[in-house]
Write a protein that holds these residues in place. Structure first.
Motif, PDB file in Angstrom:
ATOM      1  N   CYS A   1       0.854  -1.193   0.000  1.00 38.64           N
ATOM      2  CA  CYS A   1       0.000   0.000   0.000  1.00 38.64           C
ATOM      3  C   CYS A   1       0.890   1.243   0.000  1.00 38.64           C
ATOM      4  O   CYS A   1       1.913   1.289   0.683  1.00 38.64           O
ATOM      5  N   VAL A   2       0.495   2.247  -0.770  1.00 37.10           N
ATOM      6  CA  VAL A   2       1.291   3.470  -0.881  1.00 37.10           C
ATOM      7  C   VAL A   2       0.399   4.687  -0.744  1.00 37.10           C
ATOM      8  O   VAL A   2      -0.752   4.687  -1.186  1.00 37.10           O
ATOM      9  N   ARG A   3       0.964   5.717  -0.102  1.00 32.22           N
ATOM     10  CA  ARG A   3       0.287   7.006   0.002  1.00 32.22           C
ATOM     11  C   ARG A   3       1.302   8.091  -0.301  1.00 32.22           C
ATOM     12  O   ARG A   3       2.311   8.213   0.382  1.00 32.22           O
ATOM     13  N   TYR A   4       1.038   8.860  -1.358  1.00 35.55           N
ATOM     14  CA  TYR A   4       1.869  10.010  -1.705  1.00 35.55           C
ATOM     15  C   TYR A   4       1.102  11.254  -1.301  1.00 35.55           C
ATOM     16  O   TYR A   4       0.047  11.539  -1.847  1.00 35.55           O
ATOM     17  N   GLY A   5       1.625  11.987  -0.335  1.00 37.05           N
ATOM     18  CA  GLY A   5       0.979  13.197   0.154  1.00 37.05           C
ATOM     19  C   GLY A   5       1.537  14.429  -0.531  1.00 37.05           C
ATOM     20  O   GLY A   5       2.360  14.343  -1.454  1.00 37.05           O
ATOM     21  N   VAL A   6       1.118  15.587  -0.055  1.00 37.26           N
ATOM     22  CA  VAL A   6       1.549  16.858  -0.636  1.00 37.26           C
ATOM     23  C   VAL A   6       3.057  17.029  -0.482  1.00 37.26           C
ATOM     24  O   VAL A   6       3.748  17.427  -1.417  1.00 37.26           O
ATOM     25  N   ALA A   7       3.576  16.731   0.705  1.00 35.31           N
ATOM     26  CA  ALA A   7       5.015  16.908   0.962  1.00 35.31           C
ATOM     27  C   ALA A   7       5.576  15.708   1.713  1.00 35.31           C
ATOM     28  O   ALA A   7       6.523  15.833   2.491  1.00 35.31           O
ATOM     29  N   ASP A   8       4.998  14.548   1.480  1.00 28.43           N
ATOM     30  CA  ASP A   8       5.397  13.345   2.210  1.00 28.43           C
ATOM     31  C   ASP A   8       5.048  12.110   1.390  1.00 28.43           C
ATOM     32  O   ASP A   8       4.352  12.209   0.384  1.00 28.43           O
ATOM     33  N   ARG A   9       5.535  10.976   1.841  1.00 26.37           N
ATOM     34  CA  ARG A   9       5.158   9.708   1.204  1.00 26.37           C
ATOM     35  C   ARG A   9       5.312   8.591   2.228  1.00 26.37           C
ATOM     36  O   ARG A   9       6.184   8.640   3.091  1.00 26.37           O
ATOM     37  N   GLN A  10       4.440   7.608   2.108  1.00 25.98           N
ATOM     38  CA  GLN A  10       4.490   6.452   2.983  1.00 25.98           C
ATOM     39  C   GLN A  10       4.351   5.190   2.140  1.00 25.98           C
ATOM     40  O   GLN A  10       3.605   5.171   1.160  1.00 25.98           O
ATOM     41  N   GLN A  11       5.051   4.156   2.552  1.00 28.92           N
ATOM     42  CA  GLN A  11       4.974   2.851   1.899  1.00 28.92           C
ATOM     43  C   GLN A  11       4.609   1.828   2.966  1.00 28.92           C
ATOM     44  O   GLN A  11       5.356   1.637   3.923  1.00 28.92           O
ATOM     45  N   GLY A  12       3.453   1.226   2.812  1.00 31.48           N
ATOM     46  CA  GLY A  12       3.017   0.192   3.740  1.00 31.48           C
ATOM     47  C   GLY A  12       2.080   0.711   4.815  1.00 31.48           C
ATOM     48  O   GLY A  12       2.135   1.879   5.201  1.00 31.48           O
ATOM     49  N   GLY A  13       1.255  -0.201   5.284  1.00 30.86           N
ATOM     50  CA  GLY A  13       0.259   0.152   6.280  1.00 30.86           C
ATOM     51  C   GLY A  13       0.847   0.732   7.552  1.00 30.86           C
ATOM     52  O   GLY A  13       0.280   1.664   8.130  1.00 30.86           O
TER      53      GLY A  13
END
Length: 134
Positions: free
Chosen positions: A50-62
Motif C-alpha cells: 500500500c502506498v500514500r503520496y501526500g503533498v510533501a510526504d510519502r508512505q509505503q506500507g500500512g
C-alpha cells in the motif's frame, strides 16, 4: 472484450459498486475532518504494498501510513470537495478522484484513491494527494 453476454463496458460503473465505494469514501472524508485516526487507519490496506503520496510526504506500507496519520490526524477546518467521481472497475475495484479546497482559497487540492474490496471490505490500496496554487 466479451465474456458470455457481459461486456467489459458492462463492468464499469456498476451502480451497486459506485454506491458502496462512495459510502466508504464519504466515511473516510468524515474521519479526515474529525481527525478520527482509527477509521483513517482502518480504511487503508494494512500491507507493505500500500502506498500514500501526500503533498510533501510519502508512505509505503500500512505501518508507515498509520504512523503518519497518528502524527497528522486531520485536515484544516473548512475543507470542501468538488468534482468527486467514482469509477467502478468491476465488482472489486474503483478509483475515486476529487478536488478539495480550504476557505483561504490559496490552493487547489487534488486527491486520487484506488479502492479494492479485500476480505469483504473496501480499502484504499493507493492514494495520491497534491496541491497547486490557485
Amino acid at each position: 472484450m466479451t465474456r458470455g453476454t457481459v461486456t467489459a463496458a458492462d463492468e464499469l460503473d456498476r451502480p451497486d459498486v459506485v454506491a458502496e465505494v462512495r459510502a466508504a469514501f464519504d466515511r473516510y472524508e468524515r474521519a479526515l475532518r474529525d481527525a478520527d485516526v482509527a477509521v483513517l487507519t482502518e480504511l487503508f490496506w494494512d500491507d507493505d504494498r500500500c502506498v500514500r503520496y501526500g503533498v510533501a510526504d510519502r508512505q509505503q506500507g500500512g505501518a508507515q501510513i498509520a504512523a503518519w496519520r497518528r502524527a497528522n490526524p486531520g485536515v484544516p477546518a473548512g475543507r470542501t470537495l468538488s468534482g468527486t467521481t467514482v469509477l467502478a472497475l468491476g465488482s472489486d475495484a474503483a478509483v475515486v478522484s476529487t478536488r478539495f479546497g480550504y476557505p483561504d482559497g490559496a490552493r487547489e487540492g487534488r486527491q486520487t484513491q484506488t479502492w479494492a474490496r479485500l476480505g469483504g471490505a473496501w480499502r484504499i490500496v493507493a492514494a495520491h494527494v497534491s496541491e497547486v496554487p490557485c
